[in-house]
Design an enzyme around this catalytic site. Sequence first.
Site, short mmCIF file in Angstrom:
data_model
loop_
_atom_site.label_atom_id
_atom_site.label_comp_id
_atom_site.label_asym_id
_atom_site.label_seq_id
_atom_site.Cartn_x
_atom_site.Cartn_y
_atom_site.Cartn_z
CE LYS A 119 -4.11 -1.87 1.20
NZ LYS A 119 -5.48 -2.00 2.94
CE LYS A 199 -6.68 -8.99 -1.84
NZ LYS A 199 -6.69 -8.41 -0.25
CE LYS A 202 -12.56 -4.22 2.11
NZ LYS A 202 -12.14 -4.36 2.96
P1 TYM Z 1 -10.28 -6.61 4.87
O1 TYM Z 1 -11.29 -5.68 4.78
O2 TYM Z 1 -9.77 -6.59 3.46
O3 TYM Z 1 -11.29 -7.64 3.98
C1 TYM Z 1 -12.32 -8.37 5.11
C2 TYM Z 1 -12.33 -10.25 4.73
O4 TYM Z 1 -12.55 -10.55 3.55
C3 TYM Z 1 -11.45 -11.39 3.15
N1 TYM Z 1 -11.04 -11.25 1.80
C4 TYM Z 1 -11.01 -11.92 0.83
N2 TYM Z 1 -11.53 -13.35 1.02
C5 TYM Z 1 -11.06 -14.06 -0.23
N3 TYM Z 1 -11.27 -13.97 -1.33
C6 TYM Z 1 -10.85 -12.51 -1.81
N4 TYM Z 1 -10.25 -11.97 -2.27
C7 TYM Z 1 -10.64 -11.21 -0.68
N5 TYM Z 1 -10.07 -10.46 -0.18
C8 TYM Z 1 -10.84 -10.00 1.12
C9 TYM Z 1 -10.13 -10.99 3.81
O5 TYM Z 1 -9.16 -11.71 3.95
C10 TYM Z 1 -10.60 -10.49 5.77
O6 TYM Z 1 -10.80 -11.58 5.98
N6 TYM Z 1 -7.30 -5.74 7.99
C11 TYM Z 1 -8.41 -5.93 8.30
C12 TYM Z 1 -9.69 -5.62 8.70
C13 TYM Z 1 -9.79 -5.94 9.71
C14 TYM Z 1 -9.78 -7.76 10.80
C15 TYM Z 1 -9.72 -6.83 12.11
C16 TYM Z 1 -9.83 -8.89 10.90
C17 TYM Z 1 -9.66 -5.54 11.36
N7 TYM Z 1 -9.33 -5.44 11.99
C18 TYM Z 1 -9.05 -8.14 12.80
C19 TYM Z 1 -10.02 -9.44 11.49
C20 TYM Z 1 -9.21 -9.70 12.80
C21 TYM Z 1 -8.87 -6.24 6.54
O7 TYM Z 1 -8.45 -5.10 6.36
O8 TYM Z 1 -9.69 -7.09 5.66
#
Ligand code: TYM
Length: 334
Positions: A119, A199, A202
């Site tokens: 990032k 991947k 969002k």
């Molecule tokens: P984030 O918001 O990017 O994604 C949320 C969840 O979706 C999963 N994910 C995917 N799974 C499969 N294929 C994909 N292409 C894909 N893109 C996203 C992510 O692995 C995630 O589980 N840092 C984290 C948010 C967060 C968090 C936490 C998660 C903040 N605090 C505490 C767990 C525990 C994030 O940005 O995920």
Amino acid sequence: MTDARRTPRVLSGIATTGTLHIGNYVGALSMWADEQDRYDNYFMIADLHALTIPENVQPDALRSRIREALALYVACGLDPSRSAIFRQSEVSAHATLAWILGCLTPVGWLERMTQYKSKSSTVTASAGLFTYPALQAADILLYQADFVPVGDDQRQHIEITRDIAQRFNHLFGEVFTLPESLIRKSGARIMGLDDPSIKMSKSLAGTRDGHAIGLLDPPDKIRRTVMRAVTDSGSKINPEQLSPGLNNLLVLFETLTGLSREVVLTKFAGQGYGVLKRELADVAIEKVGTVQARYRELREDDATLDAISAEGANKAKSVANATLQAAMCATGLR
Ligand code: TYM
């Protein structure tokens, strides 16, 4: 510390940084919803994390994304009577513990985080983007979570959370449970439909047509996206030779239908790519359509959404504040 008698606890969350897509559904939301009876569940809307890239923050858009996420959590099957659903920013213990943990996290650990490296190559890195892992560690450790159900891209974040917890426990005494990630075998990394080498994300879901199936996309858009998905120059499905693009479509089909890879391969072996795409589009439209119907009802019912998030925040606060007190006592702040 883990209380051996209690039901294992899970915590997870999604950052409100863009359009939720089918990768978030398969890798995270559907797994959270399906397993609710097995765990003591805490699911947060990671709104503080959304501020780590200030260039992308528009206050009205953020406010509306937070509400959208809340309604989508419920529409995807999270049940407020079995899961605490809450906004991270409503529980101030997250920010306080993040500071404490940040103070004992070596800079070298943060510099190694691949998410920061990728990032910070595209935006001017803020201090918040750099210390993001300390906030995520606080999110998890405050709830003494045993498991963190996430997609594959979060693996490193759970590992650093364990390292930070271990360091704290070593320096100040046993306060935190060491969490483990829960990552599904198939579907933990859904790839971009326009480019199966990256991947599904969002940010690209919002900016690049054909990249993702958005959870709020209309049926004709979903069909177009699936039919245009990048595969390879072949035409018939050969189970012995699956290109990344084709494999991604099969993963989506098997995770959305719940069928095994074996059954899916038998079904499609020797068929043209178009057959798989048409059937996948049907399945995705149906799945997303069910989510959207519930989502629309909820968006018209602000009182219900507010009650869900208030109740979730209360439940979250009582656990989080107790852990924060323990951490503050251990460090000498109390
Ligand atoms: P984030 O918001 O990017 O994604 C949320 C969840 O979706 C999963 N994910 C995917 N799974 C499969 N294929 C994909 N292409 C894909 N893109 C996203 C992510 O692995 C995630 O589980 N840092 C984290 C948010 C967060 C968090 C936490 C998660 C903040 N605090 C505490 C767990 C525990 C994030 O940005 O995920």
